[in-house]
Design a protein around this motif. Structure first.
Motif, short mmCIF file in Angstrom:
data_model
loop_
_atom_site.label_atom_id
_atom_site.label_comp_id
_atom_site.label_asym_id
_atom_site.label_seq_id
_atom_site.Cartn_x
_atom_site.Cartn_y
_atom_site.Cartn_z
N PHE A 144 0.82 -1.21 0.00
CA PHE A 144 0.00 0.00 0.00
C PHE A 144 0.84 1.25 0.00
O PHE A 144 0.36 2.34 -0.30
CB PHE A 144 -0.93 -0.03 1.23
N CYS A 145 2.11 1.13 0.36
CA CYS A 145 2.95 2.34 0.44
C CYS A 145 3.05 3.03 -0.91
O CYS A 145 3.13 4.26 -0.97
CB CYS A 145 4.36 1.97 0.90
N SER A 146 3.03 2.26 -1.98
CA SER A 146 3.14 2.90 -3.30
C SER A 146 1.92 3.75 -3.56
O SER A 146 2.00 4.85 -4.12
CB SER A 146 3.29 1.84 -4.38
N ALA A 147 0.75 3.25 -3.15
CA ALA A 147 -0.46 4.06 -3.36
C ALA A 147 -0.37 5.36 -2.59
O ALA A 147 -0.75 6.42 -3.07
CB ALA A 147 -1.69 3.25 -2.92
N LEU A 148 0.17 5.27 -1.36
CA LEU A 148 0.31 6.49 -0.55
C LEU A 148 1.28 7.46 -1.21
O LEU A 148 1.07 8.66 -1.22
CB LEU A 148 0.81 6.13 0.85
N LYS A 149 2.39 6.91 -1.74
CA LYS A 149 3.40 7.82 -2.30
C LYS A 149 2.88 8.53 -3.52
O LYS A 149 3.19 9.68 -3.76
CB LYS A 149 4.65 7.00 -2.67
N ASN A 150 2.09 7.82 -4.33
CA ASN A 150 1.63 8.43 -5.58
C ASN A 150 0.43 9.31 -5.39
O ASN A 150 -0.06 9.90 -6.35
CB ASN A 150 1.27 7.33 -6.59
N ALA A 151 -0.08 9.38 -4.20
CA ALA A 151 -1.30 10.17 -4.00
C ALA A 151 -0.96 11.65 -3.94
O ALA A 151 0.08 12.05 -3.43
CB ALA A 151 -1.98 9.75 -2.70
N LYS A 152 -1.86 12.45 -4.48
CA LYS A 152 -1.62 13.90 -4.43
C LYS A 152 -1.94 14.44 -3.05
O LYS A 152 -1.21 15.24 -2.49
CB LYS A 152 -2.51 14.59 -5.46
N ASN A 153 -3.09 14.02 -2.51
CA ASN A 153 -3.50 14.48 -1.17
C ASN A 153 -3.84 13.27 -0.31
O ASN A 153 -5.00 12.92 -0.19
CB ASN A 153 -4.74 15.37 -1.28
N PRO A 154 -2.84 12.64 0.27
CA PRO A 154 -3.18 11.48 1.11
C PRO A 154 -3.72 11.93 2.46
O PRO A 154 -3.31 12.95 2.99
CB PRO A 154 -1.83 10.78 1.27
N ASP A 164 0.07 23.40 2.17
CA ASP A 164 -1.24 23.58 1.55
C ASP A 164 -2.19 22.44 1.87
O ASP A 164 -3.38 22.53 1.62
CB ASP A 164 -1.08 23.69 0.02
N TRP A 165 -1.69 21.34 2.41
CA TRP A 165 -2.57 20.20 2.70
C TRP A 165 -2.06 19.49 3.94
O TRP A 165 -0.92 19.07 3.98
CB TRP A 165 -2.59 19.25 1.50
N ASN A 166 -2.93 19.35 4.93
CA ASN A 166 -2.55 18.61 6.13
C ASN A 166 -3.49 17.42 6.23
O ASN A 166 -4.67 17.57 6.52
CB ASN A 166 -2.69 19.52 7.36
N GLY A 167 -2.97 16.22 5.93
CA GLY A 167 -3.86 15.07 5.89
C GLY A 167 -3.80 14.19 7.11
O GLY A 167 -4.40 13.13 7.15
N LEU A 168 -3.08 14.64 8.15
CA LEU A 168 -2.96 13.82 9.34
C LEU A 168 -4.11 14.15 10.27
O LEU A 168 -4.17 15.22 10.86
CB LEU A 168 -1.62 14.13 10.02
N ASN A 169 -5.07 13.24 10.38
CA ASN A 169 -6.31 13.52 11.12
C ASN A 169 -6.48 12.57 12.28
O ASN A 169 -6.16 11.39 12.18
CB ASN A 169 -7.52 13.35 10.20
N TYR A 170 -7.04 13.08 13.37
CA TYR A 170 -7.38 12.25 14.52
C TYR A 170 -8.87 12.39 14.75
O TYR A 170 -9.37 13.50 14.89
CB TYR A 170 -6.60 12.72 15.76
N LEU A 171 -9.54 11.27 14.80
CA LEU A 171 -10.99 11.29 14.93
C LEU A 171 -11.36 11.05 16.38
O LEU A 171 -11.18 9.95 16.90
CB LEU A 171 -11.61 10.21 14.03
N LEU A 172 -11.88 12.09 17.04
CA LEU A 172 -12.26 11.94 18.44
C LEU A 172 -13.61 11.25 18.56
O LEU A 172 -14.40 11.20 17.62
CB LEU A 172 -12.30 13.31 19.11
N LEU A 173 -13.88 10.74 19.77
CA LEU A 173 -15.09 9.95 19.96
C LEU A 173 -16.22 10.70 20.62
O LEU A 173 -17.38 10.42 20.38
CB LEU A 173 -14.76 8.74 20.83
N TYR A 174 -15.88 11.64 21.50
CA TYR A 174 -16.92 12.27 22.31
C TYR A 174 -16.98 13.75 22.04
O TYR A 174 -15.99 14.38 21.67
CB TYR A 174 -16.64 12.05 23.81
N ALA A 175 -18.16 14.34 22.27
CA ALA A 175 -18.35 15.75 21.98
C ALA A 175 -17.50 16.63 22.88
O ALA A 175 -17.16 17.74 22.51
CB ALA A 175 -19.82 16.11 22.15
N ALA A 176 -17.19 16.13 24.10
CA ALA A 176 -16.49 16.98 25.05
C ALA A 176 -14.98 16.85 24.94
O ALA A 176 -14.25 17.62 25.56
CB ALA A 176 -16.92 16.63 26.48
N GLN A 177 -14.49 15.90 24.16
CA GLN A 177 -13.06 15.60 24.20
C GLN A 177 -12.20 16.75 23.70
O GLN A 177 -11.21 17.10 24.31
CB GLN A 177 -12.76 14.36 23.35
#
Lengths: 148, 746
Positions: free
Chosen positions: B503-513, B547-560
């Motif tokens: 899968f690393c190749s797919a990540l490398k070739n991506a424009k906005n991973p 111009d692009w920050n694709g590192l995301n953290y998905l929180l679980l609770y509304a108060a977090q």
């Protein structure tokens, strides 16, 4: 006290037929100037203070409140309107005050009315309680309700 | 009948009529003019509008803004004589919308594909032999579109007449009455009488589950629900069976709609064919008061409108917010409102010596708590904020606990070691609407379908629109778009980090991973190693750029997010085990067994859920529909809830309870109004005061120190077992119980 009540009733005896007697020591509606209005205010205050023993007797307020407290309440309510300068307005306020006093003395009201309106006010008895003495407004409002 | 008497009077000798004309004013002859015979004749006889007329300026429908992708590609068309510039690919209907003309439609929806089968949007276009379906016809340069000509009006009347032919006379018993597109459009565009005298057809009702009530006789076959289910929800449950007047919408096999977005078909359906089953026959829409507020069942913060009647919440409807939830909300958001009526705490209670709770007044309850808190050492005081807490109450709790001398105050869901120094490490840095620009997704230890249904809908939209590739590492799960399952645990992550995985190749070739990491990973012991591996992947594949920050953290609770911004983090692992005074502010997911048996537990919350049974004192608080609170969603967007209904019983707002408790305990907090609390929040986390604004993280991963730990091999576990029961309100809701019994995939 019996004598006083009797004397007052004798003044109004020509109207004894009516179930609720009307005081004729009322306020005639026209004061010429501010001085006369002031005089009428003090006359009213004196009449009210003189009927305090009657009131305490009628409504059995002996253990609830002291006569001095009632005098204080009456004077506080008069002082509430101390800023008024128009003689006609003062006349009207006095008329209403006289009406109220007549009602009370004629036993047209009941004990809980007197206690609720003149003894336990917004600040009268609550303040003397020891519970809420040092508390802030926030806490007092918090105990009453959620919306403040 | 009407023709008979008057016509017979008209046929009488004309002399009699002429003579008696003045007195018999109610008699009149039936006269027909050529203009009234046909729309074309009417069009011919209409006077031409004067040329070069100065027309008043027009605004687009609904105050919309037109976005030109290419400035040169603008086309000019004429709508009712008004020249308007539209981008190249616009349809005639969209051009009319830009010109301020709202064309009636049933099957067209701006977020779904074009069907063109209702024919209500017919407009007249010059030089066209017949009226065109404006939703499907692309706007060509120089087109002259006319929407208010007799031909267009006649077309609308005709379409309406046909639609109403087979439509049952259900308005008095239909829930959609008052907000029904068919009712409104027939009043505005339909003719006043129909000519149908035969029998209407009826269709058998389909069972779609405990949430969607179907009366398929009312269906006008617009296929909006079919397109929604296949495009937005990603499930191909619904379809059209049969042809002509025998067409039926259904699932063909006996299948329930198990998608988590199934409630949105209720909003989409223009008639009362698909309605809300819990809301059936409960209220009419004109007796409800709508309050625009925010949902707190997950960390997305979908915008909702709470419809209430008096003190009761009757239903929840989505609000438009292009950045977060578009026009959709998940089923949990939509249907958990009946949990607000059950198991509510309404009076302060103290546990007696025989173990039973006794209702007391606020004075006594606060006095007891204030006494006990002074008998405990500062280090033994622990405060835990719940998953539905708003920022104000968390601020006051932290201030109070800190002033009592303790540092042990955290929000549930943040394990030991989660540090809130750098905001990028717990926010969705590309923002939810920014996910649309990604072309490769790597989901690490997260199942967005159950954790944040709106984020999942956005990923589905991206996959559908631009064929983005999605791969996930975690337990095998159901996704409603195509995705590859790479592995179940940290081993796969290590392989990708070291570059050995295909899968690393797919990540490398991506424009906005884009990499989405679930907040469930924060609770693992090897969290640092895993997050370091993720960050090394991000660095190797240029995921974080200006111009692009694709590192995301998905929180679980509304108060977090707000808790981490305010600094409510857990600093010592032994805090709970050695606590003598535990203050649970709505914290139900705390492991109650970990609290020592001799600790004094105060529970402040709105539902009698799990933690209440261990509490010694209960202080009733208000739920999110009853208070004005600030919540920050997982992308850092701050929003405020608005009170829609009054509080239950003797309950108070959360922050007010903690503030009153602090005063009773002798701690002087420097604020006593919500503005004061907000100005205190402003000095700690100013982004929480700027509502309706997103504050992106200031620094990137470059500041983080290197991590020396190693990853363990335990695979990632799912965080949410039951999508329908995740917080106190949903656990108390009967509808959610029905859903979890019937709709969960086994």
């Amino acid at each position: 006290e019996e004598k006083k009540r009797f004397s007052i009733q004798r003044l109004n005896k020509h109207q004894m037929a009516a179930p609720f007697t009307l005081r004729k020591i009322g306020v005639p509606p026209n004061s010429a100037n501010l001085t006369e209005a002031r005089r009428r205010v003090f006359d009213f205050f004196r009449a009210a203070c003189r009927s305090i023993p009657t009131i305490m007797d009628i409504y059995n307020l002996q253990d609830v409140v002291a006569p001095s407290q009632l005098r204080f309440t009456i004077s506080a309510q008069i002082r509430n309107n101390a800023h008024v300068t128009d003689p006609k307005v003062i006349d009207l306020l006095l008329f209403k005050g006289m009406e109220e006093l007549t009602d009370i003395v004629d036993h047209a009201k009941q004990r809980h009315h007197i206690i609720g309106q003149y003894v336990v006010g917004e600040g009268l008895v609550q303040n003397t309680g020891s519970k809420d003495q040092g508390k802030s407004d926030f806490l007092k409002n918090f105990y009453t309700s959620n919306y403040f | 009948m009407g023709v008979g008497i008057l016509a017979s009077r008209a046929i009488r000798p004309a002399s009699r009529l002429v003579r008696s004309q003045p007195s018999n004013l109610f008699l009149r002859t039936i006269v027909s003019k050529p203009e009234l015979q046909s729309p074309e004749a009417a069009a011919v006889s209409q006077p031409e509008p004067p040329k070069n007329q100065i027309l008043p300026p027009r605004n687009p429908v609904g105050g919309a803004r037109v976005h030109f992708t290419n400035a040169e590609d603008a086309i000019e068309v004429f709508v009712d004589g008004y020249a308007v510039k539209v981008p190249k690919g616009f349809t005639v209907l969209q051009a009319c919308e830009v010109a301020g003309v709202d064309i009636p439609r049933f099957c067209y929806h701006s977020r779904l594909s074009i069907a063109g089968n209702c024919r209500m949007c017919l407009v007249e276009v010059e030089k066209s032999p017949k009226p065109v379906a404006s939703c499907a016809m692309p706007a060509l340069p120089g087109m002259k579109i006319k929407t208010d000509t007799p031909i267009a009006k006649k077309a609308r009347e005709g379409v309406m007449e046909f639609l109403l032919m087979n439509h049952p006379l259900d308005c008095p018993i239909c829930d959609q009455g008052g907000e029904c597109d068919l009712q409104d459009q027939s009043m505005a565009f339909g003719s006043d009488r129909g000519r149908f005298t035969e029998m209407k057809r009826s269709v058998v009702d389909k069972n779609l589950g405990p949430l969607v009530k179907t009366v398929m006789t009312r269906c006008i076959q617009c296929t909006r629900c079919v397109r929604f289910a296949s495009e937005v929800a990603g499930v191909q449950d619904l379809g059209m069976l049969g042809r002509g007047s025998g067409e039926e919408i259904g699932t063909y096999v006996e299948k329930l709609m198990t998608s988590e977005l199934s409630g949105n078909v209720i909003d989409i359906c223009p008639v009362g064919a698909l309605t809300s089953k819990p809301f059936a026959f409960k209220a009419r829409n004109w007796e409800l008061k709508g309050t625009e507020t925010i949902d707190v069942s997950d960390a997305v913060g979908s915008n909702i409108r709470v419809d209430s009647r008096g003190p009761e919440v009757m239903r929840i409807i989505p609000r438009l917010n292009e950045d977060i939830n578009e026009e959709w909300i998940s089923d949990k958001t939509r249907f958990s409102y009946d949990g607000l009526k059950r198991q509510r705490l309404s009076d302060p209670m103290i546990r007696d010596s025989d173990g039973r709770f006794k209702a007391v007044s606020w004075r006594d309850a606060l006095a007891v708590v204030g006494d006990i808190i002074h008998q405990v050492k500062p280090d033994e005081i622990v405060g835990i904020a719940g998953q539905l807490s708003d920022a104000e109450s968390m601020m006051v709790l932290k201030d109070f606990v800190n002033r009592m001398g303790s540092d042990n105050v955290w929000c549930e869901g943040t394990a030991v070691g989660v540090d809130a120094d750098l905001r990028y490490s717990y926010l969705m840095n590309s923002s939810i609407s920014g996910l649309e620009n990604a072309d490769v997704f790597l989901l690490v230890g997260t199942q967005p379908r159950v954790e944040a249904a709106m984020v999942n809908a956005r990923i589905c939209k991206t996959v559908r629109a631009s064929n983005a590739k999605v791969a996930y590492i975690g337990p095998p799960a159901d996704f409603n778009y195509d995705c590859k399952h790479l592995g179940t645990g940290p081993d796969t992550l290590k392989e990708i980090a070291e570059g050995r995985h295909p899968f690393c190749s797919a990540l490398k070739n991506a424009k906005n991973p884009a990499i989405i990491v679930g907040a469930g990973l924060f609770n693992r012991t090897d969290k640092d190693a895993i997050l370091a591996a993720v960050e090394s992947i991000a660095q190797a594949n240029n995921v974080v750029r200006p111009d692009w920050n694709g590192l995301n953290y998905l929180l679980l609770y509304a108060a977090q997010a707000a808790a981490l911004d305010l600094g409510l983090i857990q600093q010592s692992a032994k805090a709970l085990e050695s606590a003598k005074f535990v203050y649970l502010m709505g914290a139900d997911d705390v492991d109650v067994d970990k609290i020592p048996k001799d600790a004094f537990v105060v529970y402040q919350g709105h539902h009698g859920d799990k933690a209440v049974y261990r509490a010694n004192v209960i202080l009733p608080a208000s739920a999110f529909t009853e208070k004005e609170g600030t919540y920050e969603n997982t992308e850092g967007f701050t929003q405020q809830t608005v009170p829609a209904v009054p509080t239950v019983g003797d309950a108070r707002d959360d922050w007010k309870i903690v503030r009153a408790l602090s005063e009773v305990s002798g701690v002087n907090l420097p604020y006593n109004s919500i503005e004061g609390v907000r100005s205190r929040i402003k000095s700690v986390a100013p982004n929480l005061v700027h509502t309706d604004e997103r504050e992106p993280a200031a620094f990137g991963p470059s500041l983080k120190p290197e991590c020396k730990e190693t990853m363990s091999t335990t695979p990632f576990k799912p965080v949410v077992e039951n999508f329908y029961m995740t917080n106190a309100i949903t656990r108390a809701s009967k509808i959610m119980a029905q859903c979890s019994a019937v709709l969960l995939k086994k």
